[in-house]
Scaffold this motif. Structure first.
Motif, short mmCIF file in Angstrom:
data_model
loop_
_atom_site.label_atom_id
_atom_site.label_comp_id
_atom_site.label_asym_id
_atom_site.label_seq_id
_atom_site.Cartn_x
_atom_site.Cartn_y
_atom_site.Cartn_z
N GLU A 1 50.47 58.21 38.13
CA GLU A 1 49.51 57.73 39.13
C GLU A 1 48.22 57.26 38.47
N TYR A 2 47.74 58.00 37.49
CA TYR A 2 46.55 57.59 36.75
C TYR A 2 46.78 56.24 36.09
N GLU A 3 47.90 56.07 35.43
CA GLU A 3 48.18 54.81 34.74
C GLU A 3 48.28 53.65 35.72
N SER A 4 48.85 53.88 36.90
CA SER A 4 48.97 52.78 37.88
C SER A 4 47.61 52.38 38.42
N ILE A 5 46.70 53.33 38.54
CA ILE A 5 45.33 53.02 39.00
C ILE A 5 44.56 52.32 37.89
N LEU B 1 40.49 64.73 38.24
CA LEU B 1 41.31 64.68 37.03
C LEU B 1 41.22 63.31 36.37
N PHE B 2 41.27 62.26 37.17
CA PHE B 2 41.25 60.91 36.60
C PHE B 2 39.90 60.63 35.92
N GLU B 3 38.82 61.14 36.47
CA GLU B 3 37.51 61.00 35.82
C GLU B 3 37.48 61.74 34.49
N ILE B 4 38.09 62.91 34.46
CA ILE B 4 38.12 63.70 33.23
C ILE B 4 38.96 62.98 32.18
N ILE B 5 40.08 62.44 32.58
CA ILE B 5 40.92 61.68 31.64
C ILE B 5 40.16 60.48 31.11
N ASP B 6 39.42 59.78 31.97
CA ASP B 6 38.66 58.59 31.54
C ASP B 6 37.67 58.90 30.43
N GLN B 7 37.05 60.07 30.47
CA GLN B 7 36.05 60.39 29.45
C GLN B 7 36.63 61.09 28.23
N PHE B 8 37.90 61.47 28.27
CA PHE B 8 38.52 62.22 27.17
C PHE B 8 38.54 61.36 25.91
N GLN B 9 38.06 61.91 24.80
CA GLN B 9 37.88 61.16 23.56
C GLN B 9 39.14 61.03 22.72
N LEU B 10 40.17 61.82 23.02
CA LEU B 10 41.38 61.84 22.21
C LEU B 10 42.53 61.19 22.98
#
Length: 190
Positions: free
Chosen positions: A183-187, A20-29
């Motif tokens: 959790e994503y934001e803390s990482i 999920l975190f990898e997917i969020i990283d590449q998300f363009q919006l």
């Protein structure tokens, strides 16, 4: 009828955080906007709510929710975004997530067709499309039951569920979404 906690547990089970975190990283919006994480979590919840009645795969409900809009370039007209999401899944995640050819084919067809195909007799694909269409309430659109593939999605029970989901705050309805985002934001910060 599944509870919010049962739905959250299934999301945790079928969606590895690192993926999920990898997917969020590449998300363009903006991840919190119209087609971002809150939408993905609601679509997963809708799919998991429908699945016991329609016979659809819980795993595919969660994966579709994440991949169907993850390659959008904008929140408006982007007719190829579903196909890009399917290709991204195949290239980067199918093997890592241990998804076999049959399930991958269903997921990719559902992602690629979710905006322009109307119905599917396949219980998995129909459920996935219905899960996404049930979240149209979030943008003030009352989904037309004519566009649902499953009879269960047309039921009063499901319409009430989808309305509740669309109009609840992100962390009020399904704390799993806020939990994952925090959790994503803390990482990302560290």
């Amino acid at each position: 009828m599944r509870t919010d906690e049962e739905i959250a547990e299934l999301i945790r089970l079928y969606l590895p955080k690192q993926a999920l975190f990898e997917i969020i990283d590449q998300f363009q919006l903006d991840i919190m906007q119209e087609h971002g994480l809150p939408h993905w979590i609601r679509v997963a919840a809708n799919g998991l709510y429908l699945a016991p009645e329609t016979g659809a795969s819980d795993k595919l409900a969660v994966l579709f929710a994440i991949f169907h809009d993850c390659r959008r370039l904008n929140d408006y007209e982007d007719p190829k975004h579903g196909a890009r999401g399917a290709a991204y899944f195949q290239e980067s995640f199918q093997q890592r997530l241990g998804i076999g050819p049959r399930e991958a084919g269903i997921l990719c067809r559902a992602c690629a067709g979710h905006t322009h195909e109307l119905h599917s007799a396949d219980p998995d694909i129909g459920t996935l499309w219905d899960a996404d269409r049930l979240d149209l309430y979030r943008v003030g659109v009352h989904p037309d039951p004519e566009y649902f593939s499953t009879e269960y999605a047309k039921s009063e029970e499901v319409v009430k569920w989808a309305n509740r989901s669309a109009f609840s705050s992100f962390n009020q309805l399904l704390p799993i979404g806020q939990e994952l985002l925090s959790e994503y934001e803390s990482i990302s910060i560290s």
